[in-house]
Design a protein around this motif. Structure first.
Motif, PDB file in Angstrom:
ATOM      1  N   GLY A   1       5.371  -3.710   9.759  1.00  0.00           N
ATOM      2  CA  GLY A   1       6.259  -4.781  10.219  1.00  0.00           C
ATOM      3  C   GLY A   1       7.713  -4.365  10.244  1.00  0.00           C
ATOM      4  O   GLY A   1       8.458  -4.721  11.163  1.00  0.00           O
ATOM      5  N   ALA A   2       8.121  -3.581   9.228  1.00  0.00           N
ATOM      6  CA  ALA A   2       9.514  -3.118   9.177  1.00  0.00           C
ATOM      7  C   ALA A   2       9.824  -2.216  10.366  1.00  0.00           C
ATOM      8  O   ALA A   2      10.865  -2.357  11.021  1.00  0.00           O
ATOM      9  N   PHE A   3       8.926  -1.275  10.656  1.00  0.00           N
ATOM     10  CA  PHE A   3       9.182  -0.350  11.775  1.00  0.00           C
ATOM     11  C   PHE A   3       9.110  -1.092  13.103  1.00  0.00           C
ATOM     12  O   PHE A   3       9.923  -0.847  14.000  1.00  0.00           O
TER      13      PHE A   3
ATOM     14  N   GLU B   1       8.319   6.867   3.916  1.00  0.00           N
ATOM     15  CA  GLU B   1       8.294   8.235   4.447  1.00  0.00           C
ATOM     16  C   GLU B   1       7.667   8.220   5.841  1.00  0.00           C
ATOM     17  O   GLU B   1       6.539   7.758   6.016  1.00  0.00           O
ATOM     18  N   ILE B   2       8.399   8.707   6.823  1.00  0.00           N
ATOM     19  CA  ILE B   2       7.910   8.741   8.200  1.00  0.00           C
ATOM     20  C   ILE B   2       7.208  10.067   8.466  1.00  0.00           C
ATOM     21  O   ILE B   2       7.757  11.132   8.179  1.00  0.00           O
ATOM     22  N   ARG B   3       6.017   9.996   9.012  1.00  0.00           N
ATOM     23  CA  ARG B   3       5.322  11.179   9.504  1.00  0.00           C
ATOM     24  C   ARG B   3       5.094  10.978  10.993  1.00  0.00           C
ATOM     25  O   ARG B   3       4.285  10.162  11.406  1.00  0.00           O
ATOM     26  N   LEU B   4       5.847  11.726  11.790  1.00  0.00           N
ATOM     27  CA  LEU B   4       5.851  11.546  13.236  1.00  0.00           C
ATOM     28  C   LEU B   4       5.116  12.696  13.901  1.00  0.00           C
ATOM     29  O   LEU B   4       5.496  13.865  13.749  1.00  0.00           O
TER      30      LEU B   4
ATOM     31  N   ALA C   1      -7.972   5.378  11.137  1.00  0.00           N
ATOM     32  CA  ALA C   1      -7.097   4.752  10.144  1.00  0.00           C
ATOM     33  C   ALA C   1      -5.976   5.664   9.686  1.00  0.00           C
ATOM     34  O   ALA C   1      -5.094   5.240   8.938  1.00  0.00           O
ATOM     35  N   SER C   2      -5.981   6.928  10.124  1.00  0.00           N
ATOM     36  CA  SER C   2      -4.939   7.862   9.689  1.00  0.00           C
ATOM     37  C   SER C   2      -3.616   7.634  10.417  1.00  0.00           C
ATOM     38  O   SER C   2      -2.581   8.134   9.992  1.00  0.00           O
ATOM     39  N   ILE C   3      -3.630   6.904  11.529  1.00  0.00           N
ATOM     40  CA  ILE C   3      -2.427   6.594  12.302  1.00  0.00           C
ATOM     41  C   ILE C   3      -2.124   5.109  12.169  1.00  0.00           C
ATOM     42  O   ILE C   3      -2.991   4.267  12.417  1.00  0.00           O
ATOM     43  N   ASP C   4      -0.900   4.777  11.774  1.00  0.00           N
ATOM     44  CA  ASP C   4      -0.509   3.381  11.600  1.00  0.00           C
ATOM     45  C   ASP C   4      -0.003   2.760  12.899  1.00  0.00           C
ATOM     46  O   ASP C   4      -0.293   1.602  13.200  1.00  0.00           O
ATOM     47  N   ILE C   5       0.784   3.543  13.650  1.00  0.00           N
ATOM     48  CA  ILE C   5       1.439   3.030  14.861  1.00  0.00           C
ATOM     49  C   ILE C   5       1.361   4.097  15.942  1.00  0.00           C
ATOM     50  O   ILE C   5       1.503   5.293  15.660  1.00  0.00           O
ATOM     51  N   ALA C   6       1.148   3.670  17.185  1.00  0.00           N
ATOM     52  CA  ALA C   6       1.229   4.580  18.328  1.00  0.00           C
ATOM     53  C   ALA C   6       2.323   4.086  19.267  1.00  0.00           C
ATOM     54  O   ALA C   6       2.483   2.881  19.481  1.00  0.00           O
ATOM     55  N   LEU C   7       3.093   5.032  19.802  1.00  0.00           N
ATOM     56  CA  LEU C   7       4.122   4.731  20.799  1.00  0.00           C
ATOM     57  C   LEU C   7       3.696   5.444  22.073  1.00  0.00           C
ATOM     58  O   LEU C   7       3.659   6.670  22.121  1.00  0.00           O
TER      59      LEU C   7
ATOM     60  N   GLY D   1       0.826  -1.194   0.000  1.00  0.00           N
ATOM     61  CA  GLY D   1       0.000   0.000   0.000  1.00  0.00           C
ATOM     62  C   GLY D   1       0.863   1.249   0.000  1.00  0.00           C
ATOM     63  O   GLY D   1       1.995   1.241  -0.482  1.00  0.00           O
ATOM     64  N   PRO D   2       0.377   2.359   0.546  1.00  0.00           N
ATOM     65  CA  PRO D   2       1.098   3.635   0.513  1.00  0.00           C
ATOM     66  C   PRO D   2       2.464   3.536   1.188  1.00  0.00           C
ATOM     67  O   PRO D   2       2.677   2.720   2.069  1.00  0.00           O
ATOM     68  N   ALA D   3       3.387   4.387   0.748  1.00  0.00           N
ATOM     69  CA  ALA D   3       4.754   4.340   1.270  1.00  0.00           C
ATOM     70  C   ALA D   3       4.945   5.210   2.498  1.00  0.00           C
ATOM     71  O   ALA D   3       6.039   5.290   3.028  1.00  0.00           O
ATOM     72  N   THR D   4       3.896   5.874   2.982  1.00  0.00           N
ATOM     73  CA  THR D   4       3.996   6.724   4.159  1.00  0.00           C
ATOM     74  C   THR D   4       3.593   5.942   5.408  1.00  0.00           C
ATOM     75  O   THR D   4       2.615   5.205   5.399  1.00  0.00           O
ATOM     76  N   LEU D   5       4.374   6.111   6.470  1.00  0.00           N
ATOM     77  CA  LEU D   5       4.063   5.478   7.752  1.00  0.00           C
ATOM     78  C   LEU D   5       3.778   6.577   8.767  1.00  0.00           C
ATOM     79  O   LEU D   5       4.657   7.383   9.069  1.00  0.00           O
ATOM     80  N   SER D   6       2.561   6.615   9.289  1.00  0.00           N
ATOM     81  CA  SER D   6       2.159   7.650  10.247  1.00  0.00           C
ATOM     82  C   SER D   6       2.288   7.110  11.664  1.00  0.00           C
ATOM     83  O   SER D   6       1.704   6.073  12.004  1.00  0.00           O
TER      84      SER D   6
END
Length: 326
Positions: free
Chosen positions: A303-305, A131-134, A147-153, A99-104
């Protein structure tokens, strides 16, 4: 020139078994890597030798050794499998299957600024196509519905619901006071009671977050032997910040003493930008977590992140344990 016809009945399973055995130098190690038995690896290699009409290994008492034919095939198969793996990774990360190359990523502000931001270039070097969007924000994100956020820390007690995959970056650690090295060198912090002469830099809990069990100055002062009345009096003078990062930066500037999680300040202490005036730390019931939807964990970008940050966290945890041992 006619194109070459494809090889008939190419024994791919046997070639895979041979590649692993030739690279690892052991039938047992190859079996462990492929998750089969050593007998299965031996059977596959014998079938490949029969297919080729040539011996690929000399069988020794406790090991195997490549023959000249085996060395030729090993060089080709190892190079081919490496090329295939690299191409598959590139296709995934180019978005053909991911899918898209951006990771939010949404991260707790202090963690984002003090731990993640100084390391994020390492991830970008490994995965330049992503592309990382932090977003450094302590507001709780509803990953199950946003769905706009892929991962939360996040920093908190966990868990985070059945729909989410949540992994601790480190086991729960401890929190302790930190200050500017010049403040410690002045000799004015020779005992916890000396905190009466310095502002205590406090951190407010995030809006909308529960505070049960959150480590704070009252808990540390109680562990240091101060009464509740005495501790409350000390806290009346210190400023209140909306992030741990701001409190730590004020401490670095010599404006008082902050209470901080060990993982956030270990590098600043090691580099001499912060000092730890007292040995006493209190257990931190909260942890740092990486959280994402369970049904999205197999996406290549996520998975990569996930794999990268877990390895970085393991390194940082080992460094912290080593510094405590010293």
């Amino acid at each position: 020139m006619k194109p070459r016809a494809p090889l008939p009945n190419l024994p791919l399973a046997a070639i895979r078994a041979f590649e692993a055995a030739s690279r690892l130098g052991s039938l047992k190690a190859a079996a462990e890597e492929i998750s089969v038995t050593p007998a299965a690896i031996s059977h596959q290699i014998k079938a490949l030798e029969a297919y080729l009409g040539a011996n690929l290994f000399d069988r020794l008492y406790r090991s195997v050794r490549l023959t000249s034919a085996g060395e030729r095939l090993a060089a080709t198969t190892q190079r081919a499998f490496k090329d295939i793996g690299r191409t598959l990774d590139e296709l995934k990360l180019d978005g053909l299957s991911a899918g898209p190359a951006t990771l939010s990523i949404s991260a707790a502000a202090s963690f984002a600024a003090m731990w993640l931001a100084p390391r994020i270039h390492l991830f970008q070097a490994l995965y330049p196509a992503i592309e990382i969007r932090l977003a450094a924000d302590s507001t709780v994100v509803d990953l199950a519905h946003d769905a706009s956020i892929d991962i939360a820390l996040r920093y908190g007690p966990g868990p985070y619901g059945n729909a989410l995959d949540a992994d601790k970056l480190w086991p729960s650690g401890e929190v302790f006071p930190v200050c500017a090295p010049s403040l410690l060198a002045s000799g004015s912090l020779d005992a916890p009671q000396a905190l009466a002469h310095h502002p205590l830099l406090r951190t407010a809990p995030p809006l909308g977050a529960g505070i049960a069990g959150r480590p704070d100055w009252l808990a540390w002062l109680a562990a240091a032997g101060m009464s509740g009345t005495e501790a409350t009096r000390l806290l009346e003078r210190g400023p209140l910040f909306d992030s741990t990062q701001l409190a730590i930066e004020a401490a670095m500037a010599g404006r008082g003493v902050a209470l901080a999680p060990a993982m956030l300040v270990q590098e600043a202490i090691r580099s001499g930008r912060l000092a730890k005036p007292f040995a006493l730390g209190i257990p931190d019931p909260y942890s740092y977590w990486i959280v994402c939807r369970k049904d999205r964990l197999q996406e290549a970008r996520i998975g990569a992140f996930h794999g990268w940050i877990m390895l970085e966290a393991e390194k940082a945890g080992a460094e912290l344990r080593q510094s405590k041992a010293e």
